[in-house]
Design a protein around this motif. Structure first.
Motif, PDB file in Angstrom:
ATOM      1  N   TYR A   1       0.855  -1.180   0.000  1.00 36.96           N
ATOM      2  CA  TYR A   1       0.000   0.000   0.000  1.00 36.96           C
ATOM      3  C   TYR A   1       0.895   1.236   0.000  1.00 36.96           C
ATOM      4  O   TYR A   1       1.934   1.268   0.660  1.00 36.96           O
TER       5      TYR A   1
ATOM      6  N   GLU B   1       0.622   4.242   1.308  1.00 42.13           N
ATOM      7  CA  GLU B   1       0.747   5.005   2.551  1.00 42.13           C
ATOM      8  C   GLU B   1       1.489   4.183   3.609  1.00 42.13           C
ATOM      9  O   GLU B   1       1.032   3.097   3.983  1.00 42.13           O
TER      10      GLU B   1
ATOM     11  N   SER C   1      -6.306   3.464   2.157  1.00 41.82           N
ATOM     12  CA  SER C   1      -5.031   3.516   1.440  1.00 41.82           C
ATOM     13  C   SER C   1      -5.288   3.426  -0.059  1.00 41.82           C
ATOM     14  O   SER C   1      -6.371   3.013  -0.505  1.00 41.82           O
TER      15      SER C   1
END
Length: 585
Positions: free
Chosen positions: A240, A242, A561
């Motif tokens: 992901y 983030e 995300s």
């Protein structure tokens, strides 16, 4: 050149101020010595509580008559049970232990004469609760202190703590010909020697950071005087976008969230496709006595965020704080929001409080007298070490941490096998004098954060300014951060809050990997404009789900995300994880 004496604000000149400081130093030294003798508990606080209770009880003839009547009724109940059990050993008991009290759980305790002892003790315990509660005129804090002290005194006399009145110890002694007591004596001597040598408990050596625990692969990519920032190596082809920053409490080593591989939250997060960063706090010494709470925010949380932003400039960050680290993260998030800093994607608080009006059993040790003693102990050394408050914290769970251990290790002659969580618990850190004094006074005693009076970076920080979604976790049996106190995050923020209540205590409830037996959680999300439910109602309307709270939390992070992509580059490596600060003693 002549020097002009300075005033200290009270009209005293500089020379007079020096004299006043000398007098204050004398008081500090005396108080620090007193604290060493009392195990970090203020005798003054105990005395004030006792005098308040004793005076008002002496002035309450109605309460005295009530206690007399209740004592007579309990005596009648005990006599009735003695006669009934003399004719029928299986007679139903007249009182049962409180939830969580396992001292009389064995089958032998259900048979005379041991059942008589346990029933008499439990009735006396109940009556003593009546004696120390609801005395008219006594302040709530003093009532709690007196009740707590009375319970500790009574527990010393519990039949389970006497080798001659504990049926399990008697049976073991008979079966082994007394060798259990010989082994118990050897265990006691071994513990005393380790304590004198300031060595950790037996078995800790089997859980060494970097070898047995804290083994998730990664690199230290940033270091300052207060933290090492660890970036963990990705194990999935895509992640992901983030990253997740973990801010642990500084009172213990960071690897509570990276224990052995099967219990590591960090390792599990990495395996789910998250880029994870974690702060490892320095173990401060006397030279760090003047570090402040603001230093911990600036050199800790903000420095870590700045470094992650440097590596990943276009990505927002999922920030996660545990215990004290969660409180500090909340302060940092509120300060960032007040300045328009929008780098956070979400905020996760694990067993972390922002309101300290109801801090749980720790409130027993938080009042002006107690804080004066702690500050003096820290002033003397420049820090507060774990051994200075070990006795007080053990008393909070004396049945589990003191008496059951005494029975098992010294009377039964057994040793409970060390595990990773127990070993971590023995690997404590120190807390700088100024920082911890500020923390206790500004947050615990004055409750400045939730009341909107806390300052960071020279400006007042308001939790209501936080706009990112929050995931908060409380644990059912938390004596450090009671879940109802953690639940109050709803009252002080104006954003979406997802709250999870999980089984277990302050540590074991958080270290709750999927697949762990007997784990459950409750979960609900409240939009910022939804009505707030009282905690008791919240429990009623949100049924328990079997399993680990880790799973819904990870799904919550994933939903907030972006689409998974190639892992980001690793930062410049200064050292392999777990770094160097984790080994500081």
């Amino acid at each position: 050149m002549a020097l002009t004496p300075k005033s200290d604000g009270s009209g005293a000149t500089g020379d007079e101020s020096l004299g006043i400081e000398a007098f204050q130093a004398v008081d500090r030294i005396r108080e620090a010595l007193s604290g060493q003798l009392s195990g970090g508990v203020s005798p003054g606080s105990l005395m004030m509580a006792y005098v308040d209770w004793a005076f008002h009880l002496a002035q309450a003839p109605g309460k005295q008559m009530e206690l007399g009547v209740k004592a007579g009724r309990k005596w009648q109940r005990l006599m009735a049970y003695l006669m009934a059990s003399a004719m029928d050993p299986q007679a139903a008991p007249v009182i049962t232990p409180l939830p969580g009290d396992r001292r009389f759980a064995g089958e032998a305790w259900a048979k005379p004469p041991f059942s008589w002892m346990s029933q008499a003790f439990l009735l006396l315990q109940q009556w003593l609760h009546n004696v120390t509660h609801e005395v008219p005129g006594v302040t709530k804090h003093h009532e709690d202190v007196v009740s707590f002290a009375a319970k500790q005194i009574l527990d010393v006399c519990a039949p389970s703590n006497n080798p001659f009145t504990n049926p399990e110890v008697v049976a073991r002694t008979w079966a082994t010909g007394g060798m259990n007591l010989v082994k118990g004596w050897q265990n006691w001597l071994q513990d005393v020697v380790r304590q004198i040598r300031q060595e950790p408990p037996e078995g800790v050596e089997a859980f060494t950071p970097g070898r047995d625990v804290a083994v998730t692969p990664g690199k230290v990519i940033f270091r300052n005087h207060l933290i090492e920032l660890i970036q963990y190596t990705p194990t999935t082809e895509t992640v992901y976008p983030e990253p997740v920053l973990i801010v642990p409490a500084w009172i213990m080593k960071y690897y509570i969230l990276d224990l052995s591989p099967e219990n590591s939250l960090i390792r599990w997060l990495v395996a789910q496709g998250h880029t994870v960063f974690a702060i490892s706090w320095r173990n401060p010494g006397a030279e760090d006595r003047d570090l402040t709470l603001e230093d911990y925010r600036r050199l800790g949380v903000m420095a870590a965020l700045d470094e992650i932003t440097r590596l990943m400039p276009d990505q927002k960050i999922h920030a996660t704080g545990y215990c004290l680290g969660g409180t500090l993260l909340s302060i940092a998030a509120a300060a960032m929001a007040g300045k328009g800093d929008a780098r956070l994607a979400s905020l996760t608080l694990l067993a972390a409080q922002v309101d300290f009006a109801e801090p749980g059993e720790l409130a027993l040790f938080i009042d002006p007298s107690q804080l004066h003693l702690l500050e003096s102990m820290m002033w003397n050394r420049g820090y507060l070490s774990a051994d200075q408050m070990a006795g007080a914290f053990q008393l909070l769970r004396s049945n589990d941490l003191i008496w059951s251990r005494m029975v098992r290790d010294y009377m039964m002659g057994e040793r409970t096998a060390m595990n990773d969580l127990m070993a971590w618990n023995a690997d404590s850190t120190r807390m700088p004098y100024r920082m911890h004094a500020e923390y206790l006074r500004r947050l615990y005693l004055n409750n400045e954060l939730s009341s909107g009076r806390f300052t960071a970076g020279g400006k007042t920080v308001l939790l209501q300014n936080i706009r990112v979604p929050i995931f908060a976790v409380g644990t059912e049996r938390d004596h450090v951060a009671p879940w109802k106190s953690v639940y109050k995050i709803h009252q002080f923020t104006d954003c979406e809050v997802t709250f999870a209540l999980t089984s277990g205590g302050h540590n074991a409830g958080i270290v709750s990997p999927p697949g762990h037996p007997r784990r459950r959680y409750r979960l609900a999300t409240r939009a910022h404009d939804d009505a707030l439910l009282p905690p008791e109602t919240w429990v009623e309307v949100n049924p328990a789900t079997e399993g680990s709270w880790w799973t819904p939390w990870q799904a919550w992070l994933a939903a907030r995300s972006g689409a998974p992509a190639a892992p980001p580059a690793m930062g410049n490596a200064l050292a392999d994880a777990p770094g160097t600060y984790v080994f500081q003693r």
